[in-house]
Design a protein around this motif. Structure first.
Motif, PDB file in Angstrom:
ATOM      1  N   VAL A 119     -27.628   2.929 -24.786  1.00  0.00           N
ATOM      2  CA  VAL A 119     -28.861   3.705 -24.700  1.00  0.00           C
ATOM      3  C   VAL A 119     -29.259   4.255 -26.062  1.00  0.00           C
ATOM      4  O   VAL A 119     -28.529   5.058 -26.652  1.00  0.00           O
ATOM      5  N   GLN A 159     -34.408   6.639 -26.076  1.00  0.00           N
ATOM      6  CA  GLN A 159     -34.319   6.479 -24.616  1.00  0.00           C
ATOM      7  C   GLN A 159     -33.543   7.639 -23.984  1.00  0.00           C
ATOM      8  O   GLN A 159     -33.858   8.080 -22.881  1.00  0.00           O
ATOM      9  N   GLN A 160     -32.515   8.104 -24.682  1.00  0.00           N
ATOM     10  CA  GLN A 160     -31.764   9.259 -24.174  1.00  0.00           C
ATOM     11  C   GLN A 160     -32.668  10.501 -24.129  1.00  0.00           C
ATOM     12  O   GLN A 160     -32.636  11.271 -23.164  1.00  0.00           O
ATOM     13  N   GLU A 203     -35.944  10.524 -23.909  1.00  0.00           N
ATOM     14  CA  GLU A 203     -36.934  10.335 -22.840  1.00  0.00           C
ATOM     15  C   GLU A 203     -36.303  10.633 -21.476  1.00  0.00           C
ATOM     16  O   GLU A 203     -36.932  11.256 -20.617  1.00  0.00           O
ATOM     17  N   TYR A 204     -35.068  10.189 -21.296  1.00  0.00           N
ATOM     18  CA  TYR A 204     -34.403  10.414 -20.004  1.00  0.00           C
ATOM     19  C   TYR A 204     -34.158  11.895 -19.758  1.00  0.00           C
ATOM     20  O   TYR A 204     -34.405  12.409 -18.664  1.00  0.00           O
ATOM     21  N   LYS A 224     -35.758  14.447 -20.980  1.00  0.00           N
ATOM     22  CA  LYS A 224     -37.035  15.121 -20.732  1.00  0.00           C
ATOM     23  C   LYS A 224     -37.566  14.783 -19.336  1.00  0.00           C
ATOM     24  O   LYS A 224     -38.100  15.641 -18.633  1.00  0.00           O
ATOM     25  N   SER A 225     -37.410  13.538 -18.955  1.00  0.00           N
ATOM     26  CA  SER A 225     -37.875  13.105 -17.630  1.00  0.00           C
ATOM     27  C   SER A 225     -37.084  13.806 -16.531  1.00  0.00           C
ATOM     28  O   SER A 225     -37.655  14.253 -15.525  1.00  0.00           O
ATOM     29  N   ALA A 226     -35.770  13.896 -16.723  1.00  0.00           N
ATOM     30  CA  ALA A 226     -34.946  14.580 -15.720  1.00  0.00           C
ATOM     31  C   ALA A 226     -35.381  16.038 -15.594  1.00  0.00           C
ATOM     32  O   ALA A 226     -35.496  16.569 -14.484  1.00  0.00           O
ATOM     33  N   GLY A 246     -24.232  11.007 -18.121  1.00  0.00           N
ATOM     34  CA  GLY A 246     -24.663   9.614 -18.214  1.00  0.00           C
ATOM     35  C   GLY A 246     -25.321   9.216 -19.526  1.00  0.00           C
ATOM     36  O   GLY A 246     -25.824   8.110 -19.646  1.00  0.00           O
ATOM     37  N   GLY A 247     -25.328  10.114 -20.506  1.00  0.00           N
ATOM     38  CA  GLY A 247     -25.876   9.724 -21.797  1.00  0.00           C
ATOM     39  C   GLY A 247     -27.315  10.137 -22.001  1.00  0.00           C
ATOM     40  O   GLY A 247     -28.241   9.328 -21.870  1.00  0.00           O
ATOM     41  N   ALA A 248     -27.530  11.400 -22.303  1.00  0.00           N
ATOM     42  CA  ALA A 248     -28.880  11.871 -22.594  1.00  0.00           C
ATOM     43  C   ALA A 248     -28.870  12.905 -23.721  1.00  0.00           C
ATOM     44  O   ALA A 248     -29.916  13.259 -24.248  1.00  0.00           O
ATOM     45  N   GLU A 287     -47.399  13.128 -15.901  1.00  0.00           N
ATOM     46  CA  GLU A 287     -46.074  13.344 -16.495  1.00  0.00           C
ATOM     47  C   GLU A 287     -44.975  13.164 -15.436  1.00  0.00           C
ATOM     48  O   GLU A 287     -43.923  12.576 -15.701  1.00  0.00           O
ATOM     49  N   LYS A 319     -44.516   9.416 -14.509  1.00  0.00           N
ATOM     50  CA  LYS A 319     -43.827   8.701 -15.588  1.00  0.00           C
ATOM     51  C   LYS A 319     -42.350   9.117 -15.659  1.00  0.00           C
ATOM     52  O   LYS A 319     -41.462   8.280 -15.886  1.00  0.00           O
ATOM     53  N   SER A 320     -42.098  10.390 -15.466  1.00  0.00           N
ATOM     54  CA  SER A 320     -40.714  10.882 -15.493  1.00  0.00           C
ATOM     55  C   SER A 320     -39.900  10.299 -14.352  1.00  0.00           C
ATOM     56  O   SER A 320     -38.741   9.899 -14.537  1.00  0.00           O
ATOM     57  N   ALA A 321     -40.510  10.257 -13.166  1.00  0.00           N
ATOM     58  CA  ALA A 321     -39.805   9.676 -12.017  1.00  0.00           C
ATOM     59  C   ALA A 321     -39.478   8.207 -12.291  1.00  0.00           C
ATOM     60  O   ALA A 321     -38.367   7.751 -11.996  1.00  0.00           O
ATOM     61  N   THR A 381     -38.984   6.826 -15.189  1.00  0.00           N
ATOM     62  CA  THR A 381     -37.892   6.798 -16.178  1.00  0.00           C
ATOM     63  C   THR A 381     -36.548   7.056 -15.506  1.00  0.00           C
ATOM     64  O   THR A 381     -35.547   6.394 -15.804  1.00  0.00           O
ATOM     65  N   VAL A 382     -36.538   8.009 -14.571  1.00  0.00           N
ATOM     66  CA  VAL A 382     -35.304   8.302 -13.833  1.00  0.00           C
ATOM     67  C   VAL A 382     -34.919   7.109 -12.947  1.00  0.00           C
ATOM     68  O   VAL A 382     -33.748   6.715 -12.878  1.00  0.00           O
ATOM     69  N   ARG A 424     -33.370   4.424 -15.182  1.00  0.00           N
ATOM     70  CA  ARG A 424     -32.009   4.730 -15.613  1.00  0.00           C
ATOM     71  C   ARG A 424     -31.022   4.518 -14.467  1.00  0.00           C
ATOM     72  O   ARG A 424     -29.948   3.946 -14.654  1.00  0.00           O
ATOM     73  N   HIS A 441     -26.332   7.963  -8.198  1.00  0.00           N
ATOM     74  CA  HIS A 441     -27.560   7.251  -8.594  1.00  0.00           C
ATOM     75  C   HIS A 441     -28.318   6.752  -7.357  1.00  0.00           C
ATOM     76  O   HIS A 441     -29.544   6.812  -7.310  1.00  0.00           O
TER      77      HIS A 441
END
Lengths: 149, 149
Positions: free
Chosen positions: A23, A27-28, A30-31, A33-35, A78-80, B30, B33-35, B37-38, B41, B64
């Motif tokens: 990753v 990408q980390q 983005e992940y 922030k998305s989480a 998981g790598g963020a 937002e 897009k975040s969902a 990305t999750v 992953r 997951h």
């Protein structure tokens, strides 16, 4: 210096082989922030039900609770927040995430623990409200120290 | 025209009072897009285990899978593709999301249904692999028609 840094991350459980191998930093970022965006939406939906701003809906509450419970620790495990992810894209994580990884992990773990209590609590509005208050303290605790103003 | 558009969205279940009342278009964009990305992953982590690129870990697989199962329909049911959210921030959702909401909902529902099968399937590598193949088709089916190139 880099060795020492990696060793500290490994002790704190922030460094996994998957995170390093697969990753990219952007990408980390983005992940994570998305989480956080997903966490905010789900806690917002649960808070609205707990406060009575919208009717309590057990099915919807259970789904948001399960999202929080299951996703909560994945950005950490998981790598963020891996090494080098203090740069690469705009973000609000404070430099202390990487300079004091063990303390950061402890603060994040409090959030994950509180999140894992949500599915049982989300069966009823009253217990949900209490669990969300506990969760909110862990959000604030981590944000106060590890999110840039 | 606007009335007809809203009526079509309501029929398709894309319009909820919460979505209209509380969540700004840029926040909805937002969140969706975040969902995604999750989702990416978590499907990536599951695929890596199903293919044997990383060792199968039932606990991680279950988390997951639970994220995907519980989060899958929330962008649709909870306000992420509401009216006016074709604009407001950069995104890749095609204009057809809003011009043919019932077909879009049908395509999205296939994804959510496949995602809800993951927790049971994630108990073993073999069943996980099969369930992920089914899920992958629903991702592609929706992206082919409703994600801009």
């Amino acid at each position: 210096m880099k060795q020492k840094y990696l060793a500290a991350l490994l002790v704190a459980g922030l460094a996994t082989s998957a995170a390093f191998a697969q990753v990219k930093p952007e990408q980390q970022i983005e992940y994570r922030k998305s989480a956080m965006t997903v966490f905010a939406r789900s806690t917002g939906a649960l808070n609205a039900m707990a406060k009575g701003d919208v009717p309590f809906n057990k099915d919807v509450a259970q789904r948001h609770a399960a999202v929080l419970a299951n996703l909560s620790d994945l950005p950490l495990s998981g790598g963020a927040f891996g090494p080098g992810t203090d740069k690469g894209a705009p973000h609000k994580s404070d430099a202390k995430v990487w300079s004091e990884p063990e303390k950061f992990k402890a603060a994040f773990d409090k959030f994950a623990t509180a999140a894992r209590a949500l599915p049982a609590a989300a069966a009823e509005q009253g217990t949900l409200k209490t669990a969300l208050a506990d969760l909110g303290k862990t959000c604030k605790g981590c944000h106060d120290d590890y999110r840039s103003k």
